[in-house]
Design an enzyme around this catalytic site. Structure first.
Site, mmCIF file in Angstrom:
data_model
loop_
_atom_site.group_PDB
_atom_site.id
_atom_site.type_symbol
_atom_site.label_atom_id
_atom_site.label_comp_id
_atom_site.label_asym_id
_atom_site.label_seq_id
_atom_site.Cartn_x
_atom_site.Cartn_y
_atom_site.Cartn_z
ATOM 1 N N ASP A 173 0.868 -1.195 -0.093
ATOM 2 C CA ASP A 173 -0.146 -0.113 0.038
ATOM 3 C C ASP A 173 0.803 1.449 0.090
ATOM 4 O OD1 ASP A 173 -2.791 -1.353 0.266
ATOM 5 O OD2 ASP A 173 -2.056 -1.870 2.039
ATOM 6 N N HIS B 39 6.162 12.618 8.977
ATOM 7 C CA HIS B 39 5.216 13.792 8.203
ATOM 8 C C HIS B 39 4.648 13.308 6.886
ATOM 9 C CE1 HIS B 39 4.461 17.886 6.681
ATOM 10 N NE2 HIS B 39 4.951 17.202 5.477
ATOM 11 N N GLU B 40 5.563 12.627 6.236
ATOM 12 C CA GLU B 40 5.109 12.302 5.037
ATOM 13 C C GLU B 40 4.306 11.297 5.028
ATOM 14 O OE1 GLU B 40 5.807 13.783 2.439
ATOM 15 O OE2 GLU B 40 7.338 15.067 3.045
ATOM 16 N N HIS C 127 0.678 12.376 5.067
ATOM 17 C CA HIS C 127 0.050 12.433 3.655
ATOM 18 C C HIS C 127 -0.449 11.098 3.258
ATOM 19 C CE1 HIS C 127 1.109 16.797 3.518
ATOM 20 N NE2 HIS C 127 2.386 16.379 3.609
ATOM 21 N N ASP D 211 2.345 6.188 -1.822
ATOM 22 C CA ASP D 211 3.755 6.038 -2.140
ATOM 23 C C ASP D 211 4.509 7.212 -1.232
ATOM 24 O OD1 ASP D 211 3.148 3.901 -3.008
ATOM 25 O OD2 ASP D 211 3.765 4.345 -5.033
ATOM 26 N N HIS E 11 -1.632 19.617 4.742
ATOM 27 C CA HIS E 11 -0.784 20.461 5.557
ATOM 28 C C HIS E 11 -1.359 21.066 6.804
ATOM 29 C CE1 HIS E 11 2.868 20.138 2.698
ATOM 30 N NE2 HIS E 11 3.296 19.356 3.680
ATOM 31 N N GLU F 295 19.895 14.629 0.103
ATOM 32 C CA GLU F 295 19.852 15.184 1.495
ATOM 33 C C GLU F 295 20.896 14.282 2.501
ATOM 34 O OE1 GLU F 295 18.754 18.070 1.673
ATOM 35 O OE2 GLU F 295 17.079 17.784 0.138
ATOM 36 N N ASP G 104 14.427 12.746 -0.656
ATOM 37 C CA ASP G 104 15.551 12.964 -1.681
ATOM 38 C C ASP G 104 16.603 12.489 -1.118
ATOM 39 O OD1 ASP G 104 17.136 14.536 -3.561
ATOM 40 O OD2 ASP G 104 16.444 16.281 -2.559
ATOM 41 N N VAL H 117 13.283 20.634 -0.836
ATOM 42 C CA VAL H 117 12.174 19.812 -0.784
ATOM 43 C C VAL H 117 13.090 18.448 -0.309
ATOM 44 C CG1 VAL H 117 10.306 18.290 -2.032
ATOM 45 C CG2 VAL H 117 10.551 20.656 -2.553
ATOM 46 N N GLY I 82 -2.640 2.925 -7.648
ATOM 47 C CA GLY I 82 -1.318 3.563 -8.327
ATOM 48 C C GLY I 82 -0.332 4.270 -7.381
#
Length: 512
Positions: A154, A215-216, A219, A191, A225, A198, A195, A177, A187
């Site tokens: 998932d 944090h991600e 989402h 996901d 946010h 970093e 980066d 970012v 799809g």
């Protein structure tokens, strides 16, 4: 000759400074346009004929961004605005339909897979950071996360650089970012990408993989946010003590509005508490006007204040309306001298001190879509006869004359009411101003000028003072607030008298 040389040097340097300043301004403008394009849906045209239109559009987006981050809303690219734009942050936009959180995943058991690892950290440390980032959310919801080593999960987790694979979003090298994720769905849904340019770390210099991952994953689970700077879902990276729990109440409220709370263990029920009027952290469930008074609802209780009179009355809701439930979530007075009261997906109508028959009714009879399960706040504008309903980060507008929802809604709260919080707990109108409550803060808002005129505590209306506020600083025992109501008048000039009475009655009254 010496004077001539000094003159030439002065002219050379003085002519260079404007050029440097012009180049710096151009760089800042390009940075701002790129930032607004990526995070605030800025779309400008290239023709010289539309430069004035572009300038107006950019200024509007700067205002939107400044309102989101709680800056002074000027529409100008000032130093504070540029500083925010230059900070490392999440790659998910702050505005747009991307932020529509409901309904989230349609299951509670979710899988995740780490596709590749960063060389910055040991594999075991990456596994631990990802696991803890997911546990942050599973502790406050019914969600269960299971790691798999192959196949499609998932939530697919990967470290990428620049433009990568089929992802519509890209990275920009070191800083800027840090990561991005996609909301629940098929799809790319769920996901999460980090980066690789970093410097990822467990607890040293660089960026904490645990904090960025947590944090991600917000989402990935459906959250947008938050403009609450204490929230994990605030878009800019904030280094926190790894030993402290990273979620704020705003994060918890948001994720539980989608999935609910964790399974409840059997425990001894707590004694009902009585809220304290002058508690500096006091919040309200709902606020509404009622003829010449304002009612503040909290749990099973209601405070009543009268226009231009300092007295405050404190009662049980059931002493007025026995059939109403506790923990009311929204309320407002409509132009027909009626109060509408909301809890979950039901609402009641009150005329005077009587609940009308054949209630409650479903909120969907008012025109809300089926995915709306509850109303957070509501306020009717007496001048326009339009009622604003607040649901999460969105607001609907209802026409009290035609009794239909206006077209073009919902709209984002932060965009329609610049300067107030993303979410609203309670709202009411008084002397032409709107008052929006969020936690213990209240925003006074001028609907004509469309800006916030002042920020104050939610219980400012109760004439509280420090250090000993008034009789509002103590509460009667629960058994003393009976069905007949226990009237409590709050007189701002009786502090000394109350102070002595409290000592005599301290066995009968409890402080909180």
């Amino acid at each position: 000759m010496k004077s001539l040389l000094l003159l030439l040097v002065f002219v050379t340097f003085s002519s260079a400074f404007p050029a440097d300043r012009k180049m710096e301004n151009e760089e800042n403008t390009q940075l701002a346009q790129a930032y607004l394009n990526q995070f605030y849906s800025l779309e400008i045209e290239g023709s010289h004929l539309v430069q004035s239109k572009n300038r107006s559009l950019i200024d509007g987006k700067i205002r939107e961004m400044q309102a989101f981050f709680g800056l002074t809303v000027t529409g100008k690219l000032d130093a504070n605005t540029l500083e925010i734009m230059k900070r490392p942050r999440c790659g998910v936009p702050d505005v747009g339909h991307y932020g529509y959180t409901l309904p989230g995943w349609k299951k509670y058991n979710l899988t995740y897979r780490i596709v590749n690892y960063t060389p910055d950290m040991a594999r075991a440390d990456v596994d631990e950071a990802i696991q803890k980032g997911l546990e942050v959310w599973s502790k406050v919801t019914p969600l269960i996360f299971t790691q798999i080593s192959k196949g499609i999960a998932d939530i697919m987790i990967a470290f990428r650089t620049r433009v990568h694979s089929w992802c519509p979003r890209y990275f920009d090298g070191p800083l800027g970012v840090l990561g991005h994720a996609f909301p629940p769905g098929l799809g790319l849904g769920g996901d999460t990408h980090f980066d690789e340019d970093e410097n990822w770390t467990k607890d040293g210099a660089g960026f904490s993989l645990f904090l960025v991952a947590a944090h991600e994953f917000g989402h990935s689970l459906g959250l947008s946010h938050s403009n609450d700077q204490t929230a994990l879902m605030f878009p800019n990276y904030v280094s926190l003590d790894p030993t402290k729990y990273p979620l704020s109440q705003d994060d918890i409220n948001g994720i539980q509005s989608i999935y609910g709370g964790p399974p409840k263990a059997t425990a001894k029920p707590k004694e009902p508490t009585v809220p304290r009027a002058c508690d500096p952290d006091l919040t309200f469930d709902a606020i509404t006007t009622f003829r010449r008074e304002v009612m503040f609802f909290k749990g099973r209780h209601v405070w009543r204040i009268y226009y231009d009179i300092t007295d405050v009355e404190f009662e049980l809701i059931s002493s007025f309306w026995p059939s109403l439930p506790p923990d009311i979530q929204a309320a407002y007075e409509n132009p027909k001298d009626k109060i509408l009261v909301f809890k979950d997906d039901n609402f009641w109508i009150i005329r005077g001190y009587a609940v009308l028959p054949n209630y409650p009714k479903s909120i969907h009879t008012l025109g809300f879509p089926r995915q709306v399960k509850k109303i957070d706040a509501a306020v009717c504008d007496r001048n326009t006869r339009k009622t604003y309903f607040f649901v999460g980060i969105w607001c609907w507008r209802y026409d009290e004359v035609t009794q239909t929802m206006d077209k073009g809604y919902p709209r984002r709260v932060v965009k329609y009411f610049p300067g107030i919080s993303l979410r609203v707990d309670a709202a009411f109108q008084h002397k032409g101003f709107f008052y929006f409550s969020r936690r213990s803060k209240q925003f006074e808002y001028d609907p004509k000028a469309k800006n916030v005129t002042r920020i104050m505590k939610t219980n400012t209306w109760f004439q509280c003072r420090e250090p000993f506020n008034s009789s509002a600083d103590f509460t009667v025992r629960e058994e003393d607030v009976h069905s007949g109501g226990a009237e409590m008048s709050y007189h701002k000039n009786l502090n000394l008298l109350i102070f002595s009475v409290v000592h005599v009655l301290e066995k009968s009254y409890s402080y909180q």
